[in-house]
Scaffold this motif. Structure first.
Motif, PDB file in Angstrom:
ATOM      1  N   ASP A  44       0.849  -1.093  -0.092  1.00 35.96           N
ATOM      2  CA  ASP A  44       0.172  -0.036  -0.025  1.00 35.96           C
ATOM      3  C   ASP A  44       0.884   1.167   0.001  1.00 35.96           C
ATOM      4  N   GLN A  45       2.187   1.012  -0.080  1.00 35.99           N
ATOM      5  CA  GLN A  45       3.024   2.380  -0.232  1.00 35.99           C
ATOM      6  C   GLN A  45       3.985   2.015  -1.358  1.00 35.99           C
ATOM      7  N   PRO A  46       4.220   3.455  -2.150  1.00 32.49           N
ATOM      8  CA  PRO A  46       5.078   3.199  -3.486  1.00 32.49           C
ATOM      9  C   PRO A  46       6.418   3.211  -2.604  1.00 32.49           C
ATOM     10  N   TYR A  52      10.895  -0.027 -11.118  1.00 33.98           N
ATOM     11  CA  TYR A  52      10.274  -1.144 -10.287  1.00 33.98           C
ATOM     12  C   TYR A  52       8.986  -0.768  -9.993  1.00 33.98           C
ATOM     13  N   ARG A  53       8.562   0.315  -9.646  1.00 35.98           N
ATOM     14  CA  ARG A  53       6.964   0.708  -9.539  1.00 35.98           C
ATOM     15  C   ARG A  53       6.377   0.326 -10.859  1.00 35.98           C
ATOM     16  N   ARG A  54       7.063   0.638 -12.188  1.00 34.31           N
ATOM     17  CA  ARG A  54       6.357   0.315 -13.521  1.00 34.31           C
ATOM     18  C   ARG A  54       6.113  -1.075 -13.649  1.00 34.31           C
ATOM     19  N   ALA A  55       7.167  -1.825 -13.263  1.00 35.06           N
ATOM     20  CA  ALA A  55       7.177  -3.359 -13.317  1.00 35.06           C
ATOM     21  C   ALA A  55       6.021  -4.011 -12.171  1.00 35.06           C
TER      22      ALA A  55
END
Length: 141
Positions: A44-46, A52-55
């Motif tokens: 629940d946290q970026p 990594y976030r896009r993956a």
């Protein structure tokens, strides 16, 4: 194995490969080098690099669409709906999914987001078209 079932299997394997070779490598690399703990990746946290976030989002998108494709392929198999058009659409779904995921991994720019949306639209049109073919087969046989 029918082409739609093979395409469904390819979609599932793509989803697993994406998890393994993007998110998995980053997370386990950090854990094994002592730079992170198992609990360091709250959902629940970026966190992590932009890649990594896009993956993570690309994987979640695969997981969201896999059951939809699975339900359509199940309906096709259950109703014995088989055609070259259905086969081509199933292959198009997987090809568009791979292209969408690849675009997702490459960049988060507006232009690439537009490309991603195009490949999502291809999948949605294919899902709808496959469903129409299956329903049509069911009511005409």
């Amino acid at each position: 194995m029918s082409i739609p079932v093979a395409a469904l299997l390819a979609f599932a394997m793509w989803t697993i490969a994406l998890l393994t070779f993007t998110i998995g490598i980053v997370r386990w690399g950090l854990i094994f080098t002592g730079k992170a703990e198992l609990k360091s990746f709250p959902g629940d946290q970026p966190h992590g690099s932009p890649f990594y976030r896009r993956a993570t989002r690309a994987h979640a998108n695969c997981v969201e669409n896999l059951p939809v494709f699975g339900a359509i392929v199940f309906a096709a198999e259950s109703s014995s709906a088989h055609s070259s058009t259905l086969d081509a659409l199933a292959v198009a779904v997987v090809a568009a999914r791979v292209c969408q995921t690849s675009a997702h991994l490459i960049s988060g720019s507006n232009a690439v987001i537009g490309v991603r949306f195009f490949f999502l639209a291809v999948q949605l049109v294919a899902f709808f078209w496959m469903s129409v073919l299956i329903v049509n087969h069911t009511f005409t046989t």
